[in-house]
Each structure stands twice: as C-alpha cells, then as structure tokens.
Design a protein around this motif. Structure first.
Motif, mmCIF file in Angstrom:
data_model
loop_
_atom_site.group_PDB
_atom_site.id
_atom_site.type_symbol
_atom_site.label_atom_id
_atom_site.label_comp_id
_atom_site.label_asym_id
_atom_site.label_seq_id
_atom_site.Cartn_x
_atom_site.Cartn_y
_atom_site.Cartn_z
ATOM 1 N N ALA A 42 0.830 -1.208 0.000
ATOM 2 C CA ALA A 42 0.000 0.000 0.000
ATOM 3 C C ALA A 42 0.863 1.255 0.000
ATOM 4 O O ALA A 42 0.516 2.266 -0.626
ATOM 5 C CB ALA A 42 -0.939 0.001 1.207
ATOM 6 N N THR A 43 2.010 1.207 0.683
ATOM 7 C CA THR A 43 2.907 2.364 0.720
ATOM 8 C C THR A 43 3.541 2.612 -0.640
ATOM 9 O O THR A 43 3.674 3.764 -1.078
ATOM 10 C CB THR A 43 4.008 2.141 1.778
ATOM 11 N N TRP A 90 -9.732 2.264 -0.340
ATOM 12 C CA TRP A 90 -10.119 1.823 1.003
ATOM 13 C C TRP A 90 -10.126 0.297 1.077
ATOM 14 O O TRP A 90 -9.648 -0.301 2.042
ATOM 15 C CB TRP A 90 -11.502 2.371 1.349
ATOM 16 N N THR A 93 -6.719 -1.530 1.484
ATOM 17 C CA THR A 93 -6.127 -1.525 2.828
ATOM 18 C C THR A 93 -6.684 -2.657 3.688
ATOM 19 O O THR A 93 -6.168 -2.921 4.774
ATOM 20 C CB THR A 93 -6.382 -0.177 3.534
ATOM 21 N N LEU A 194 -4.760 7.199 0.696
ATOM 22 C CA LEU A 194 -3.537 6.535 1.129
ATOM 23 C C LEU A 194 -2.664 7.464 1.962
ATOM 24 O O LEU A 194 -1.958 7.021 2.878
ATOM 25 C CB LEU A 194 -2.777 6.012 -0.095
ATOM 26 N N LYS A 197 -3.959 7.511 5.464
ATOM 27 C CA LYS A 197 -3.626 6.287 6.190
ATOM 28 C C LYS A 197 -2.112 6.104 6.348
ATOM 29 O O LYS A 197 -1.654 5.051 6.801
ATOM 30 C CB LYS A 197 -4.241 5.075 5.478
ATOM 31 N N HIS A 199 0.324 5.990 3.982
ATOM 32 C CA HIS A 199 0.950 5.079 3.015
ATOM 33 C C HIS A 199 1.623 5.813 1.858
ATOM 34 O O HIS A 199 1.586 5.330 0.715
ATOM 35 C CB HIS A 199 -0.095 4.102 2.462
#
Length: 253
Positions: A42-43, A90, A93, A194, A197, A199
């Motif tokens: 995700a990052t 979303w 994740t 992202l 969150k 990421h």
C-alpha cells in the motif's frame, strides 16, 4: 543516490508512456517494488500515486488546450470515478488484491486481440452517445475503472482509453485526452486516502514527480503532434508489454 537516480529515470519514462496512452505504472510500480522489497504494498502504491499524479495533471492541462472535451458530460463522470477510486483504495487496505494478478493478463490479451482485429478501431472520432446518455455511460466506466485504479492499478489508463474508444466511439487521441481527465481524478482520490492512512513516502514521491512531469511534457507533445494513429500504435505496444509483465508476475515468477 543511485536508487534515487534510477527511480527518477523510471518516473521520466513512465510519465512519457502515461501521457500518450496510460500504463506508466508498468514501469514505475515494479521499479518501486524492486527498490524497496520489504515495504508494504500500500505504501509503494501510494508513493506511485504521489509521483504519477503530477505528470497526469500536467498532461491533462496540455490536452485540454488542444482537444475539445465535453466538459458538461465528462466532469460528472470524473466525479463518479473519484468515488470509485476512494472505494478501491479503502478496499485495498483491507483485502489482498493478489487474486487479480492471474486475471489481468488474460483481460489485457482480450483487449489487444480485439484492437488488432479491428483495423479502423479508434482512427475516427464518431461519438455514439450525446447528452445524458454519454454522461451515464462515461460515469459507469469511471466507477468501474476508478475502483480498479484505487484497488490495484496497473493498466488503468489503457483500460480507460480502450473503453472510451470501444464503447463511446472516440478516436484514440480524444480517448487519451478524456482518460487523462478521468485518471487524474482517480489518482488524486486514491492518493488522498492513502496519504490519510500514512501510506505515502512524500520525499521520494516528489522527486519522482518532477521527473514524471518532464516525461509527460514530451509524451503529450508527441501525441498531439502525431494524432490518433500514433496513440493507437503506442496503445498496442503498451498493452503488449503489460501482458508480458503481468503474465510473468502471475504465472512464472
């Protein structure tokens, strides 16, 4: 420094490809995964969005100066694409996107075969819909591909281009310009989520973003100068490369 130089070079090439027909993630995402194999997916997806969004924004601005778009019909569709991208980002994740790896090369192969079998596909601009019908069909495309972009991503621009050509009747140049508008919205939506969150590696993303804009500048000018036939040729080339890369990842790696 060597890693940063390689990432910048990859982002430059990705910006060029993405500006013409989409598919810059084919270059940039594998480079990020190779440079940072231990990082959370995700990052790396978020950092890719941080870089690619700059080039997409630049090429969108250049296209709209030269290509006449149906803003009234396409802006609502782009907004729906943003919602789809939020939902996809979303979901990624929470759920592993690995199941798409085996399906993607097969879908791309079908797209390539269809394009090659229809010699005149995308050479002439003859929209099939007008008014609300065009907006509705474009919104459906935006929702589906927007979700895919937020959730997984590779080949998003190419899927947008193909569907605008096949379903809406655009030529490849107009489809590419419209895809940039849609893709800009989905990129920014996924990037926002992202980022929220945690990421995104912004220092790396901004360095790659500068190179991405430069590649986008060259790619957009070539597409506008050479027209639909050039964009179609690039589309075939990029989709073929996507098939090889995603097929390798899915079945041989």
């Amino acid at each position: 420094m060597l890693e940063f130089a390689l990432l910048a070079l990859a982002s430059l090439m990705a910006g060029f490809v993405d500006a013409v027909v989409g598919g810059g993630g084919l270059i940039l995402v594998p480079t990020l995964f190779s440079a940072f194999p231990q990082a959370a997916p995700a990052t790396l997806f978020g950092t890719n969005k941080a870089a690619a969004s700059w080039g997409t924004a630049w090429s969108t601005a250049q296209y709209v100066k030269r290509v006449s778009l149906n803003w009234r019909g396409l802006l609502p569709a782009a907004a729906v694409g943003v919602l789809g991208s939020f939902a996809g980002a979303w979901t990624v994740t929470l759920v592993d996107a690995g199941f798409l790896r085996r399906a993607l090369p097969l879908i791309l192969l079908a797209v390539l075969v269809y394009t090659l079998s229809r010699k005149d596909l995308g050479r002439h601009h003859a929209p099939r819909f007008t008014g609300r019908a065009e907006t509705g069909v474009a919104a459906a495309i935006g929702l589906c591909i927007g979700f895919y972009d937020g959730f997984f991503g590779p080949g998003t621009g190419s899927f947008f281009v193909f569907l605008f050509v096949r379903v809406l009747g655009y030529d490849f140049l107009n489809a590419s310009a419209t895809a940039k508008l849609m893709n800009l919205g989905t990129n920014l939506a996924a990037l926002a989520l992202l980022t929220a969150k945690g990421h995104v590696w912004w220092q790396i993303g901004l360095i790659m973003g500068a190179a991405n804009v430069l590649g986008s500048l060259v790619g957009t000018r070539m597409a506008l100068a050479r027209g639909a036939s050039f964009v179609r040729g690039m589309f075939v080339l990029v989709v073929s490369a996507l098939i090889l890369k995603t097929g390798w990842d899915a079945f041989l790696r």
